[in-house]
Write a protein that holds these residues in place. Structure first.
Motif, mmCIF file in Angstrom:
data_model
loop_
_atom_site.group_PDB
_atom_site.id
_atom_site.type_symbol
_atom_site.label_atom_id
_atom_site.label_comp_id
_atom_site.label_asym_id
_atom_site.label_seq_id
_atom_site.Cartn_x
_atom_site.Cartn_y
_atom_site.Cartn_z
ATOM 1 N N PRO A 315 1.418 -1.383 -0.174
ATOM 2 C CA PRO A 315 -0.488 0.053 -0.239
ATOM 3 C C PRO A 315 1.032 1.401 0.033
ATOM 4 C CG PRO A 315 -0.225 -1.273 1.949
ATOM 5 C CD PRO A 315 1.174 -1.936 1.098
ATOM 6 N N ALA A 316 1.761 1.180 0.410
ATOM 7 C CA ALA A 316 2.683 2.394 0.559
ATOM 8 C C ALA A 316 2.998 3.308 -0.925
ATOM 9 C CB ALA A 316 3.790 2.468 0.966
ATOM 10 N N GLN A 317 3.911 2.086 -1.639
ATOM 11 C CA GLN A 317 3.782 1.832 -2.866
ATOM 12 C C GLN A 317 2.965 2.516 -3.812
ATOM 13 O OE1 GLN A 317 7.655 1.908 -4.153
ATOM 14 N NE2 GLN A 317 6.135 3.371 -5.594
ATOM 15 N N VAL A 318 1.587 1.698 -3.673
ATOM 16 C CA VAL A 318 0.488 2.275 -4.368
ATOM 17 C C VAL A 318 0.226 3.902 -3.686
ATOM 18 C CG1 VAL A 318 -1.974 2.109 -4.580
ATOM 19 C CG2 VAL A 318 -0.202 0.331 -4.588
ATOM 20 N N ALA A 319 0.423 4.014 -2.195
ATOM 21 C CA ALA A 319 -0.303 5.380 -1.967
ATOM 22 C C ALA A 319 1.002 6.943 -2.674
ATOM 23 C CB ALA A 319 0.071 5.442 -0.724
ATOM 24 N N GLU A 320 2.487 6.322 -2.906
ATOM 25 C CA GLU A 320 3.624 6.990 -3.656
ATOM 26 C C GLU A 320 2.998 7.521 -4.572
ATOM 27 O OE1 GLU A 320 6.409 9.469 -3.939
ATOM 28 O OE2 GLU A 320 5.436 8.851 -1.999
ATOM 29 N N ASN A 321 2.826 6.335 -5.017
ATOM 30 C CA ASN A 321 2.456 5.997 -7.173
ATOM 31 C C ASN A 321 1.487 7.398 -6.928
ATOM 32 O OD1 ASN A 321 4.452 4.288 -7.316
ATOM 33 N ND2 ASN A 321 2.978 3.142 -7.513
ATOM 34 N N ILE A 322 0.202 7.121 -6.230
ATOM 35 C CA ILE A 322 -0.965 7.961 -6.135
ATOM 36 C C ILE A 322 -0.072 9.980 -5.837
ATOM 37 C CG2 ILE A 322 -2.802 9.054 -5.194
ATOM 38 C CD1 ILE A 322 -3.458 6.238 -4.617
ATOM 39 N N ARG A 323 0.294 9.758 -5.146
ATOM 40 C CA ARG A 323 0.641 11.469 -4.952
ATOM 41 C C ARG A 323 1.267 11.912 -5.653
ATOM 42 N NH1 ARG A 323 5.407 13.913 -3.947
ATOM 43 N NH2 ARG A 323 5.893 12.450 -4.460
ATOM 44 N N ILE A 336 -1.322 12.029 2.187
ATOM 45 C CA ILE A 336 -2.188 10.554 2.204
ATOM 46 C C ILE A 336 -2.276 10.139 3.209
ATOM 47 C CG2 ILE A 336 -2.453 8.557 0.842
ATOM 48 C CD1 ILE A 336 -1.360 10.508 -1.671
ATOM 49 N N GLY A 337 -2.714 9.203 3.487
ATOM 50 C CA GLY A 337 -2.713 8.245 4.985
ATOM 51 C C GLY A 337 -2.600 7.339 4.673
ATOM 52 N N TYR A 338 -2.324 5.537 5.337
ATOM 53 C CA TYR A 338 -2.451 4.154 4.833
ATOM 54 C C TYR A 338 -2.815 3.956 6.140
ATOM 55 C CZ TYR A 338 1.937 3.244 4.271
ATOM 56 O OH TYR A 338 3.034 2.527 4.891
ATOM 57 N N SER A 339 -3.136 2.462 5.643
ATOM 58 C CA SER A 339 -3.483 1.467 7.218
ATOM 59 C C SER A 339 -3.200 0.346 7.116
ATOM 60 C CB SER A 339 -3.993 3.008 8.275
ATOM 61 O OG SER A 339 -4.643 1.446 9.874
ATOM 62 N N VAL A 340 -2.876 -0.855 7.305
ATOM 63 C CA VAL A 340 -2.873 -2.530 7.333
ATOM 64 C C VAL A 340 -3.960 -2.972 8.266
ATOM 65 C CG1 VAL A 340 -2.440 -4.471 6.389
ATOM 66 C CG2 VAL A 340 -0.714 -2.200 6.528
ATOM 67 N N LEU A 341 -4.766 -2.978 7.781
ATOM 68 C CA LEU A 341 -5.782 -3.759 8.310
ATOM 69 C C LEU A 341 -5.222 -4.893 9.238
ATOM 70 C CD1 LEU A 341 -8.847 -4.347 8.972
ATOM 71 C CD2 LEU A 341 -9.053 -6.450 7.609
ATOM 72 N N ARG A 342 -5.446 -4.879 10.843
ATOM 73 C CA ARG A 342 -5.069 -5.500 11.496
ATOM 74 C C ARG A 342 -6.548 -6.490 12.398
ATOM 75 N NH1 ARG A 342 0.291 -5.852 10.448
ATOM 76 N NH2 ARG A 342 0.811 -4.186 10.107
ATOM 77 N N MET A 351 -10.404 2.928 8.248
ATOM 78 C CA MET A 351 -10.527 4.632 8.354
ATOM 79 C C MET A 351 -10.228 5.343 8.975
ATOM 80 S SD MET A 351 -11.663 3.439 5.117
ATOM 81 C CE MET A 351 -11.299 5.323 4.588
ATOM 82 N N LYS A 352 -10.564 4.845 9.918
ATOM 83 C CA LYS A 352 -10.645 6.265 11.065
ATOM 84 C C LYS A 352 -8.089 6.447 11.280
ATOM 85 C CE LYS A 352 -14.543 6.356 13.854
ATOM 86 N NZ LYS A 352 -15.109 6.100 14.479
ATOM 87 N N GLN A 353 -7.631 4.824 11.058
ATOM 88 C CA GLN A 353 -6.567 5.145 11.255
ATOM 89 C C GLN A 353 -6.155 5.911 10.295
ATOM 90 O OE1 GLN A 353 -5.606 0.637 11.503
ATOM 91 N NE2 GLN A 353 -6.490 0.718 13.531
ATOM 92 N N ALA A 354 -6.746 5.299 8.724
ATOM 93 C CA ALA A 354 -5.710 6.157 7.536
ATOM 94 C C ALA A 354 -6.218 7.565 7.436
ATOM 95 C CB ALA A 354 -6.876 5.479 6.288
ATOM 96 N N ASP A 355 -7.198 7.835 7.953
ATOM 97 C CA ASP A 355 -7.907 9.389 7.904
ATOM 98 C C ASP A 355 -6.711 9.770 9.038
ATOM 99 O OD1 ASP A 355 -9.202 11.924 8.210
ATOM 100 O OD2 ASP A 355 -10.584 10.898 9.108
ATOM 101 N N LYS A 356 -6.462 9.091 10.465
ATOM 102 C CA LYS A 356 -5.781 9.912 11.017
ATOM 103 C C LYS A 356 -3.539 9.924 10.485
ATOM 104 C CE LYS A 356 -8.093 8.694 15.352
ATOM 105 N NZ LYS A 356 -7.603 7.250 16.412
ATOM 106 N N SER A 370 1.853 8.938 4.846
ATOM 107 C CA SER A 370 2.310 8.353 6.355
ATOM 108 C C SER A 370 1.428 7.180 6.055
ATOM 109 C CB SER A 370 1.254 9.123 7.327
ATOM 110 O OG SER A 370 2.319 11.111 7.394
ATOM 111 N N ASP A 371 2.071 6.605 7.364
ATOM 112 C CA ASP A 371 1.951 5.388 7.578
ATOM 113 C C ASP A 371 1.280 5.149 8.923
ATOM 114 O OD1 ASP A 371 0.911 2.700 8.177
ATOM 115 O OD2 ASP A 371 3.379 2.329 8.257
#
Length: 387
Positions: A315-323, A336-342, A351-356, A370-371
């Motif tokens: 996801p970090a690479q996808v987010a960076e490509n978009i940015r 951009i923020g992203y979070s991996v499901l735990r 979604m709240k994690q990715a929003d933060k 940001s991760d």
């Protein structure tokens, strides 16, 4: 001639084809009334009326076949009236299925009805007797003018022109055979059988046109219910349905949360139209980057989101490509923020994690990724060292 009449009075084909035509018309009538109850589109009422007349026409043909009358009844002007008026209604309704028509076009059926009634009532007002053949000539002229207008005016304005042109060609051949029978008084048995099948073929073509158009409209309605009208991305409600589905299956997914930097300023300085254009550009980039690996959605305002569902993709690479693409291909940047499901995390929490994480990017210089986990670890380190 007597042989032909004897043959067709004993043949089951006239009855079979008339019943088939009436059955198709009945199915179309029911379908049109059902669609009108759902969408209130006048095209379905016009088409329902057309097939009601067609049912009446075929019902009379069934009666004619069962009573041993000639296959074509040139002396029955009522049959010609019903046949031609239903054809006019059908053409108007087909156009209405694809586009709005002018108010004056709604009067076409009334004008056609008046023209078709004319040869039925005119002889009673004349002081002399006309040769009955003139009525057949009148109806034939009306039919071929209607066919010409259907080819020239209707076919180019609808979404299935080739298929409808084929239907009109079938109807034209049917009209020609009717005319030959009317003026010659005879028609070869093979041609009579062929002519009997043509109306059923025409109704079948119109049925498939209607069916395909209904499917297109239903898909459009469904699409509008699940997507954002401006960007074409999934709307928030439908996006969250996908998210809840994936999280309930405990699949390894990642959420990406994007916010366009200084979007309000763009709205104020360059106007809403320009801002909407930029928003659509960003959405298109996100769709391209997520194609085959996830889904995208509009969360609200200038906030766009995505789910990465391919476990092999970082996801970090996808987010960076978009940015990077947004920064180079548009006039704006993204935070951009992203979070991996735990395990044990719900969809809304993800979604709240990715929003933060996005907010962390926004408050720390913008135009960055940001991760959530890295951000949380970094914020926890001072507390651990203080302890």
């Amino acid at each position: 001639m007597s042989y032909e009449l004897s043959y067709w009075s004993t043949s089951p084909l006239p009855t079979i084809f008339a019943v088939c035509g009436a059955y198709i018309a009945l199915m179309m009538l029911i379908m049109c009334l059902f669609m009108y109850s759902k969408q209130r589109k006048n095209a379905y009422l016009y088409m329902a009326a057309a097939f009601l007349f067609i049912m009446t026409y075929e019902g009379l043909n069934i009666h004619s076949a069962l009573t041993g009358m000639p296959v074509f009844s040139p002396e029955s002007d009522i049959l010609r009236f019903i046949q031609l008026f239903s054809f006019v209604l059908l053409n108007v309704s087909v156009v209405m299925l694809y586009r709005k028509i002018k108010t004056m076009h709604y009067w076409l059926p009334l004008l056609s009805a008046a023209l078709l009634v004319l040869p039925l009532i005119l002889p009673s007002f004349l002081p002399f007797t006309l040769d009955p053949i003139w009525q057949s000539i009148y109806f034939d002229c009306f039919q071929f003018v209607a066919l010409y207008l259907a080819f020239v005016k209707v076919t180019p304005r609808i979404g299935q022109p080739v298929k409808y042109a084929m239907g009109l060609a079938v109807y034209t051949v049917w009209g020609i055979l009717q005319s030959i029978h009317t003026y010659s008084g005879t028609l070869a048995s093979v041609l009579q059988g062929f002519a009997l099948a043509l109306p059923v073929l025409f109704y079948s073509i119109v049925f498939f046109i209607l069916f395909r158009r209904i499917v297109e409209l239903m898909q459009s309605i469904y699409r509008s219910a699940i997507t954002d009208g401006l960007t074409g991305l999934y709307n928030r409600r439908h996006f969250m349905k996908y998210l809840d589905h994936y999280t309930s299956q405990e699949l390894k997914i990642s959420a990406i949360f994007c916010d366009i930097d200084n979007f309000k300023k763009l709205n104020d300085t360059q106007g809403h139209a320009r801002a909407d254009e930029v928003l659509k550009q960003v959405a298109a980039i996100m769709e391209e980057e997520l194609e085959g690996i996830g889904i995208t959605g509009r969360y609200g305002g200038e906030e766009l989101v995505a789910l990465v569902v391919d476990r092999k993709v970082k996801p970090a690479q996808v987010a960076e490509n978009i940015r990077a693409r947004v920064a180079s291909e548009t006039i704006v940047t993204l935070s951009i923020g992203y979070s991996v499901l735990r395990k044990g995390v719900r969809g809304d929490e993800l979604m709240k994690q990715a929003d933060k994480a996005m907010y962390h990017s926004k408050t720390n210089g913008k135009n960055k990724v940001s991760d959530y986990r890295s951000m949380k670890t970094a914020s926890a380190e001072p507390k651990e060292s203080a302890g």
